[in-house]
Structure formats: structure tokens, C-alpha cells
Design an enzyme around this catalytic site. Structure first.
Site, PDB file in Angstrom:
ATOM      1  N   GLY A 211       0.833  -1.205   0.000  1.00  0.00           N
ATOM      2  CA  GLY A 211       0.000   0.000   0.000  1.00  0.00           C
ATOM      3  C   GLY A 211       0.862   1.247   0.000  1.00  0.00           C
ATOM      4  O   GLY A 211       2.062   1.188  -0.266  1.00  0.00           O
ATOM      5  N   ASN A 212       0.239   2.399   0.336  1.00  0.00           N
ATOM      6  CA  ASN A 212       0.979   3.652   0.445  1.00  0.00           C
ATOM      7  C   ASN A 212       0.285   4.532   1.472  1.00  0.00           C
ATOM      8  O   ASN A 212      -0.709   4.136   2.070  1.00  0.00           O
ATOM      9  CB  ASN A 212       1.071   4.333  -0.928  1.00  0.00           C
ATOM     10  CG  ASN A 212      -0.300   4.634  -1.515  1.00  0.00           C
ATOM     11  OD1 ASN A 212      -1.074   5.368  -0.895  1.00  0.00           O
ATOM     12  ND2 ASN A 212      -0.617   4.035  -2.650  1.00  0.00           N
ATOM     13  N   HIS A 213       0.818   5.764   1.627  1.00  0.00           N
ATOM     14  CA  HIS A 213       0.360   6.594   2.752  1.00  0.00           C
ATOM     15  C   HIS A 213      -0.863   7.439   2.439  1.00  0.00           C
ATOM     16  O   HIS A 213      -1.275   8.249   3.269  1.00  0.00           O
ATOM     17  CB  HIS A 213       1.503   7.523   3.187  1.00  0.00           C
ATOM     18  CG  HIS A 213       2.711   6.783   3.675  1.00  0.00           C
ATOM     19  ND1 HIS A 213       2.686   5.959   4.795  1.00  0.00           N
ATOM     20  CD2 HIS A 213       3.971   6.678   3.164  1.00  0.00           C
ATOM     21  CE1 HIS A 213       3.879   5.412   4.965  1.00  0.00           C
ATOM     22  NE2 HIS A 213       4.681   5.829   4.001  1.00  0.00           N
ATOM     23  N   SER A 214      -1.456   7.289   1.277  1.00  0.00           N
ATOM     24  CA  SER A 214      -2.594   8.153   0.940  1.00  0.00           C
ATOM     25  C   SER A 214      -3.791   7.893   1.867  1.00  0.00           C
ATOM     26  O   SER A 214      -4.213   6.751   2.051  1.00  0.00           O
ATOM     27  CB  SER A 214      -3.027   7.908  -0.504  1.00  0.00           C
ATOM     28  OG  SER A 214      -4.240   8.581  -0.768  1.00  0.00           O
TER      29      SER A 214
END
Ligand code: PMT
Length: 400
Positions: A211-214
Site C-alpha cells: 500500500g501507500n500513505h494516501s
């Protein structure tokens, strides 16, 4: 204060109900959106909540008696004329009946009869009363005449019982007021805007993902701003934020889910705004069961490329993409503007602590295909959305 209702006049009609106290919260929220709020209380409402409360919140004395001393004869009709929207919240069974039958013997019912503005009602009463044939007949009659019903919802009632008849929460009511005024006056009224938000999740096994930090905040703020300007908004999101009232959510997880949803929704879109952080890669294999630690060899998670959604989806709509960069912001963003075939590229430096992922503000530069570079100062993500939509409105206007 987000200015979404700047300059708009909303008349808040309050009838007598245990939920009358929530009308103070509604009045306060409306004032915070920049609206000019005038209040009309029924006598019964004034038993539950004092006129002074509303005077303090709105800066104006509420109307209670039509013939209150000192009011010029036309005052009550003037109120109806000034109204750009009449919101009756809470709307008691008795007030619904009076509105349905055109009574005009108190400030609220008279305003409802004398105004040409949209009328929205938020019922609040015991479930027995809401379900009674008389109330349902009044509801049907009012709906037939174009009165918009906001709720009621099922939940705990003043009687302690649970059932239909609980007033919609003030935040949701104000959201729907903003949406309605947007549809009446907004420069995106009649338009369909598709917005993507949040970070996609690329499964490794049933428990883990890449995933990512969005957080989704940027996309949700754009969706809220587009709704306030009257657009029909579709939010395609992998985030778990509260969906702005009046916005339709399409929940997705992976980049491929998002691609399918974007393609489906863009068939009717006037604009697509890709604020989502879409993973460029996903694990080549998804394990059917949770990979045990003993067998988990991180080196063995092979990645394959995901489709580039914004570059892939085609159609006759304005295409806006975002560029999340950590260096060479403008050069990298301009490359993406061309590579992805977008009309606008919104560049943001995601290493900044007050911009990009997770925070409520953003600092963006908007690039266009004419070489234009519009560097915006640090703004709330809602205001970034408004400024970005100003550009979308211009592009839509140019396309006719
Ligand atoms: O969600 P928040 O916490 O509020 O954070 C906001 C944000 C930083 C996520 C947002 O402002 C932002 O920059 N979104 C884009 C993030 C991203 O994926 O940027 P990118 O440079 O990797 O992708 C460029 C564009 O192509 C983006 O519009 C992206 O949606 C799109 N893309 C990317 C990959 C892919 N496979 N398909 C795509 O469509």
C-alpha cells in the site's frame, strides 16, 4: 469556515420537538459555511429552545410571531422572498401537516407558503407518529409538490425506543443543503464529476498488502467541493473516510478494481480527477492463505506492473491527474502530463510535512497543456479542490 454558501440566504424553520436543540448546531454549521441564516420558530419550538440562542448564533432575531410588535407588515413575506432555501429542521408531525395543508398562521408555515425557494424538511418524531397514515399521507403530498425529505433515519428515539423517526444528524443535513444550493446555483450543476481517492491495496495474501500513505483526504475534499458546485459526484475510493453527503461512493481495493470502476463511471463523466495514489505494481502471486513467517521469504514477492488507469481510460471528458513527487517536481509532473494524456496535472511535493499525504492542507502547482504553471500557496484541501475545479469549469466551458 469553508465559504461554500457565501452570500446565500437560508431560512431555518424550527418546529417543536425534542430534537429542536439540534437546530442550534445546524444554524451554527450553516453560519460557518458563510450563509446568511434567518430563523423562523414555531411557538412550540420556542418552548424547547430560546430565540436568544439563535440570535447569538446567527446575529439575527428569529421570527416567532407573525405579528410581533415592531415588525413591518411585510416582514414575514419579505423573509419568504429573501429565502434561497427553506430548511425545516426538525420538522414535527404537526408542522408537516400544516405545510401539507397550506396553513399560514405562524412564521414558519407562512414562509413555506410564501416562498418560491426549494423547501427541505428533516422530520423528527416518534416512530408511531412517523408511520401513522396521516403523517405518511402528508409526506407523500409534500414530496409530490417537490419538498425534499432529509431522513428521518432509524435509531434511538426520545421515548427510549428504537425506530424510524430520528432526525438526520446536523452535519448530514447541512451537507444536503449545500448539495441542493449547489444544484440550484453552482457552475457544475448538471455535470458528472468522477473523483478517485485513497491508496490502492495490492494483496500479498488474505492478510497483507502492498500500500501507500494516501489517506484519501485530497480526493474527498475535491468531491465535497464539486458537490457544493452542483455536480453529480462519483467518488471511487479505497479510503475509509466519511463520504460527503450527496456524493455516491464506489468502494474499491486494488488498482485493477479501480480501473474497472473508473472505466464504468467515466462513460457518463464530464471530468475525471485522479487524486488516488494508485500502486504501479502488485504482487505477481496472491497466496490463498496467510503466508507463515517461517515460509515468508521477502525476496520471493515478485511484483508485476499494474495498468496505468488515467492513461488507459479514454473518453470525451476533462482528465485531471496528480503527480506525487519527491524531487524535480515540475519536470517530473510535466512528463506525466504528456505521458498520461491529461489536460491538467496537479503536482505536489509529498516530502513536505504540511502537504501531500494525510494532512488537511496541500501545496500544489497546476500544469496545463499550454505550458501554464499555476503555483498555489498552502491551502486547505477543500480550497485546493475549489481552485482545481475553477480550471475544470473553464475547460468544460471551452468545450461547450
Ligand atoms: O490522499 P491524501 O492523504 O490526501 O494524499 C493526497 C495525495 C498526495 C495522494 C494526492 O495529492 C496525490 O498526489 N495523488 C496522486 C498520487 C499518485 O499516485 O501520484 P503518481 O505520480 O504516482 O501518479 C500520477 C497520476 O497517475 C495520479 O493521478 C494517479 O492517480 C495516476 N495513476 C498512477 C498509477 C496508476 N497505475 N494509475 C494511475 O492512474
Amino acid at each position: 469556515m469553508n465559504g461554500s454558501l457565501d452570500g446565500r440566504t437560508v431560512v431555518l424553520g424550527v418546529s417543536g420537538s425534542i430534537a429542536s436543540y439540534k437546530a442550534a448546531d445546524i444554524a451554527s454549521r450553516l453560519v460557518q459555511t458563510g450563509a446568511r441564516v434567518e430563523v423562523a420558530l414555531t411557538r412550540a419550538a420556542a418552548e424547547f429552545i430560546t430565540p436568544l440562542t439563535f440570535r447569538a448564533l446567527t446575529g439575527r432575531s428569529p421570527y416567532v410571531d407573525i405579528f410581533r410588535d415592531g415588525a413591518e407588515g411585510e416582514a414575514h413575506v419579505e423573509l419568504a422572498r429573501r429565502a434561497e432555501l427553506l430548511l425545516v429542521a426538525p420538522a414535527s408531525a404537526s408542522t408537516l401537516a400544516r405545510l401539507a395543508h397550506g396553513l399560514a398562521d405562524d412564521a414558519l408555515s407562512l414562509t413555506a407558503l410564501a416562498t418560491a425557494a426549494p423547501v427541505l424538511v428533516a422530520p423528527a418524531m416518534d416512530s408511531q407518529m412517523w408511520e401513522h397514515a396521516a403523517t405518511q399521507a402528508n409526506r407523500a403530498l409534500l414530496a409530490e409538490r417537490g419538498v425534499q425529505f432529509l431522513g428521518p433515519v432509524s435509531g434511538r428515539l426520545a421515548s427510549g425506543r428504537t425506530g424510524a423517526g430520528r432526525m438526520l444528524e446536523p452535519a448530514a443535513i447541512v451537507d444536503l443543503v449545500r448539495a441542493r444550493l449547489g444544484r440550484e446555483h453552482g457552475d457544475l450543476a448538471g455535470r458528472v464529476i468522477v473523483v478517485s481517492a485513497g491508496g490502492t491495496r495490492e494483496a500479498i495474501d488474505p492478510v497483507r498488502f502492498v500500500g501507500n500513505h494516501s489517506s484519501g483526504k485530497m480526493g474527498y475534499a475535491i468531491a465535497e467541493a464539486a458537490r457544493d458546485r452542483g455536480a453529480s459526484v462519483v467518488l471511487i475510493s479505497s479510503a475509509a473516510l466519511a463520504v460527503p453527503g450527496g456524493v455516491r461512493l464506489v468502494a474499491v481495493e486494488s488498482a485493477r478494481d479501480m480501473l474497472a470502476a473508473v472505466q464504468a463511471e467515466c462513460a457518463q463523466a464530464d471530468a475525471l480527477i485522479m487524486a488516488a495514489a494508485v500502486a504501479d505494481y502488485r504482487p505477481a502471486e496472491v497466496a490463498a492463505r496467510k503466508i507463515k513467517r517461517a515460509g515468508f521469504d521477502a525476496r520471493s514477492v515478485d511484483l508485476v506492473q499494474n495498468p496505468d488507469i488515467v492513461a488507459t481510460v479514454q473518453g470525451d471528458f476533462v482528465k485531471v491527474a496528480f503527480a506525487a513527487e519527491t524531487d524535480d517536481l515540475l519536470a517530473n509532473a510535466r512528463k506525466k502530463l504528456v505521458a498520461k494524456g491529461a489536460h491538467l496535472m496537479v503536482a505536489n511535493d509529498v516530502t513536505a510535512t504540511d502537504a501531500g499525504f494525510g494532512v488537511d492542507t496541500n501545496r500544489v502547482t497546476i500544469l496545463d497543456t499550454d505550458g501554464g504553471v499555476d503555483e498555489l500557496p498552502l491551502l486547505s484541501k477543500y480550497e485546493v479542490g475549489q481552485r482545481l475545479l475553477d480550471r475544470v469549469v473553464s475547460l468544460l466551458g471551452a468545450r461547450g
